[in-house]
Design a protein around this motif. Structure first.
Motif, short mmCIF file in Angstrom:
data_model
loop_
_atom_site.label_atom_id
_atom_site.label_comp_id
_atom_site.label_asym_id
_atom_site.label_seq_id
_atom_site.Cartn_x
_atom_site.Cartn_y
_atom_site.Cartn_z
N GLY A 1 0.80 -1.22 0.00
CA GLY A 1 0.00 0.00 0.00
C GLY A 1 0.84 1.27 0.00
O GLY A 1 0.34 2.34 -0.34
N CYS B 1 3.22 1.82 -2.01
CA CYS B 1 3.51 2.16 -3.41
C CYS B 1 2.39 3.03 -3.93
O CYS B 1 1.22 2.65 -3.88
CB CYS B 1 3.63 0.90 -4.25
SG CYS B 1 3.70 1.27 -6.02
N ILE C 1 2.37 4.12 -7.15
CA ILE C 1 2.25 3.96 -8.61
C ILE C 1 2.94 5.10 -9.37
O ILE C 1 2.40 5.60 -10.36
CB ILE C 1 0.76 3.89 -9.06
CG1 ILE C 1 -0.06 3.06 -8.10
CG2 ILE C 1 0.60 3.35 -10.46
CD1 ILE C 1 0.22 1.60 -8.12
N ILE D 1 0.87 -3.68 -9.84
CA ILE D 1 -0.59 -3.48 -9.91
C ILE D 1 -1.34 -4.82 -9.84
O ILE D 1 -2.32 -4.92 -9.09
CB ILE D 1 -0.98 -2.63 -11.14
CG1 ILE D 1 -0.42 -1.20 -10.97
CG2 ILE D 1 -2.49 -2.60 -11.33
CD1 ILE D 1 -0.62 -0.29 -12.16
N LYS E 1 -1.37 -5.59 -6.26
CA LYS E 1 -2.29 -4.69 -5.54
C LYS E 1 -3.73 -5.16 -5.75
O LYS E 1 -4.54 -5.14 -4.82
CB LYS E 1 -2.15 -3.25 -6.07
CG LYS E 1 -1.11 -2.42 -5.32
CD LYS E 1 -1.13 -0.99 -5.85
CE LYS E 1 -0.27 -0.08 -5.00
NZ LYS E 1 -1.02 0.68 -4.00
N GLU E 2 -4.04 -5.57 -6.97
CA GLU E 2 -5.40 -6.04 -7.25
C GLU E 2 -5.72 -7.31 -6.46
O GLU E 2 -6.86 -7.52 -6.07
CB GLU E 2 -5.57 -6.28 -8.76
CG GLU E 2 -5.67 -5.00 -9.57
CD GLU E 2 -6.95 -4.22 -9.28
OE1 GLU E 2 -8.02 -4.83 -9.20
OE2 GLU E 2 -6.87 -2.99 -9.11
N ARG E 3 -4.73 -8.14 -6.25
CA ARG E 3 -4.97 -9.35 -5.44
C ARG E 3 -5.22 -8.99 -3.98
O ARG E 3 -6.01 -9.64 -3.30
CB ARG E 3 -3.77 -10.31 -5.57
CG ARG E 3 -3.78 -10.98 -6.92
CD ARG E 3 -2.56 -11.80 -7.24
NE ARG E 3 -2.64 -12.19 -8.64
CZ ARG E 3 -2.48 -13.41 -9.10
NH1 ARG E 3 -2.16 -14.39 -8.27
NH2 ARG E 3 -2.59 -13.68 -10.39
N VAL F 1 -6.60 -6.18 -3.14
CA VAL F 1 -7.97 -5.64 -3.18
C VAL F 1 -8.98 -6.79 -3.14
O VAL F 1 -9.97 -6.74 -2.40
CB VAL F 1 -8.19 -4.77 -4.45
CG1 VAL F 1 -9.65 -4.35 -4.56
CG2 VAL F 1 -7.30 -3.54 -4.42
N ASP F 2 -8.72 -7.85 -3.92
CA ASP F 2 -9.60 -9.03 -3.90
C ASP F 2 -9.85 -9.50 -2.47
O ASP F 2 -10.96 -9.82 -2.09
CB ASP F 2 -8.95 -10.21 -4.66
CG ASP F 2 -9.02 -10.05 -6.17
OD1 ASP F 2 -9.84 -9.25 -6.63
OD2 ASP F 2 -8.26 -10.75 -6.88
#
Lengths: 274, 264
Positions: free
Chosen positions: A226, A228, A230, A250, A253-255, A257-258
């Motif tokens: 978190g 990072c 971007i 990314i 990060k999306e994982r 978020v999942d």
């Protein structure tokens, strides 16, 4: 009469060198460099001038200065081919490999500044202590392959499935991405953030079709993903052209978020499993 | 995690903007700051205007879908009567949220407006108080996929509006505005198809495609999204600028300043 030398060049029978005069290589000229000399306690930029010729890289010039003017200049290097990741430095403020930076790419209207990586403790001159990175590497949850697909202990997978982790395996551990990352460089989050290089390492495991380990919690908590924000500097400096931000950070990060920030997604997954 | 010695202080100063870079590193964040301010400023004005957004058969993309009772009958949807303000405000949240939490725009405005950092290897406000996207407000960036969900139907409405832009007096026709609306929706589609969250959701979250259901469809979807994703910055900027230009065109036609020549 002329002879062809080992490099394919044509040498005159009676050359200036044979007569004791210095040889002028085509395009040879003087260039100045400001190189950081000193330790973490005390140091300064020292200006050197040396003769350079066409095709030379910054590391060649540093070696020449070391050979002719500063025998005690500390510089780490190994392959001179952009594969060992040893000669990382900051050339005119930009983190780069010295062996992969041609002098023709460096503006010659002022002395080129060569400094050690700023994100790591200085040992001396251009050499920094990057051992923190190896400690971080040891803490990443290891690759855990699923049970073998066949009795002979082997697996089958498609090339397109391993394309993604293979991009991450191009990393040469030069740590330029760690150096340029402002979370480490400016904010000093060494205790809470593993840095782009090890997010790439984690992605190499995490995106692998055989891997079964779950790294979402590690990435969020100990990995500090978190932190990072971007800014893509890591991607800009990677000498292996790994698309660090888009293809490693990314997706990770999306994982996260999942797992932690998508209640509807989790509900859907739960229903699908039932 | 292991602690480390403080980093080397080679620079004589750690003030904001200090660097050994000798290139024009400030140019890109400056251009981004100006570009975002111009587009953001125009979009805000256009959204709050609440008039001149429809010139038959063209509907400004800022007002699509047009949900309020104030909307012209040709494009009215739902006909919400309790909303007294500009109909664009009803959908503005989704669009603003989608762009605002976009991974590309995050980079752009963190650099340009928050100088965190202003550019690579350029000094910023130092300090251990940095929390990145781990705490409020930036932790809300993790809601990007929810704004994506809201933006997908909006894009579908924009495609529908674009089809309507090729209908004149009940028959097929092409005006300059038709081409403008078509270009706009293509650019917006390129932007949305390359969204990092979409790329993850359609196939990126899958590690072992051959172990999952519909492996070819999943990998194919991920691959197509990756093609757009590779140039996400291009799609982000062109779609942003063009959506403003499209609104401007419709607005000028609605005001009678432009005549919208018919091509077919």
């Amino acid at each position: 009469m002329s002879t062809v030398d080992a490099t394919g060049g044509v040498a005159a029978k009676s050359s200036p060198a044979a007569e004791g005069h210095p040889v002028a290589t085509p395009g040879q000229r003087e260039r100045s460099f400001r190189i950081w000399r000193g330790t973490a306690e005390k140091g300064e930029f020292v200006e050197y001038t040396t003769e350079v010729s066409e095709g030379m890289v910054v590391l060649d010039a540093v070696h020449q200065i070391q050979a002719e003017q500063a025998g005690d200049l500390a510089v780490r290097w190994n392959c001179k081919a952009g594969k060992c990741g040893s000669c990382s430095a900051e050339i005119n403020g930009k983190p780069r490999l010295m062996c992969m930076t041609r002098l023709s790419e460096v503006p010659d209207d002022q002395p080129a500044t060569i400094a050690p990586m700023r994100a790591f403790p200085l040992v001396r001159d251009l050499v920094t202590d990057v051992s923190w990175n190896y400690e971080v590497n040891r803490r990443i949850p290891a690759f855990q392959p699923r049970k073998p697909d066949f009795e002979d202990g082997t697996w089958r997978m498609h090339q397109f499935e391993v394309d993604r982790p293979q991009e991450m395996r191009k990393c040469i551990e030069c740590f330029l991405c760690q150096d340029v990352c402002h979370v480490l460089r400016s904010h000093g989050k060494y205790d809470g953030f593993i840095g782009p290089a090890f997010l790439v390492r984690a992605a190499a495991y995490e995106l692998h079709p055989l891997d079964t380990a779950d790294r979402a919690t590690y990435l969020k908590d100990e990995g500090g993903i978190g932190y990072c924000n971007i800014t893509k500097c890591c991607t800009e400096v990677c000498p292996e052209d790994i698309t660090i931000t888009d293809n490693a950070i990314i997706p990770l990060k999306e994982r996260v978020v999942d797992r932690y920030y998508d209640p509807i997604g989790k509900l859907v997954q739960l229903i699908k499993r039932k | 995690m292991a602690s480390s010695s403080p980093p080397l202080e080679v620079l004589p100063s750690t003030r904001l903007g200090a660097t050994q870079r000798i290139d024009h590193w400030w140019l890109a964040p400056f251009a981004v700051a100006v570009g975002l301010a111009l587009c953001g400023g125009y979009a805000t004005w256009a959204i709050f205007q609440g008039q001149n957004y429809f010139a038959e058969p063209y509907l400004s993309p800022f007002y699509s879908p047009c949900l309020s009772a104030e909307c012209p009958a040709e494009v009215r949807l739902l006909g919400i009567t309790w909303w007294p303000f500009s109909p664009a405000i009803l959908i503005m949240g989704a669009i603003l949220g989608f762009r605002g939490t976009c991974y590309y725009y995050r980079k752009a405005y963190y650099r340009a407006y928050f100088m965190d950092p202003p550019a690579c290897a350029v000094e910023e406000h130092r300090g251990s108080r940095y929390r990145g996207e781990t705490a409020f407000p930036w932790i809300l960036q993790n809601l990007h996929r929810y704004f994506l969900y809201l933006s997908i139907p909006i894009l579908a409405f924009l495609w529908y509006d674009t089809l309507l832009a090729f209908r004149f007096d009940g028959g097929f026709g092409i005006g300059v505005g038709s081409v403008v609306l078509l270009t706009n929706v293509v650019l917006l589609s390129g932007y949305l198809f390359g969204c990092h969250s979409l790329r993850h959701l359609v196939g990126g979250r899958t590690d072992c495609y051959s172990c999952s259901r519909f492996p070819e469809a999943r990998h194919g979807a991920w691959r197509i999204s990756s093609i757009f994703n590779r140039h996400h910055m291009f799609w982000a900027w062109t779609s942003l600028v063009f959506v403003c230009l499209t609104d401007l065109y419709v607005r000028l036609v609605a005001m009678g300043v432009l005549s919208d020549p018919r091509l077919i």
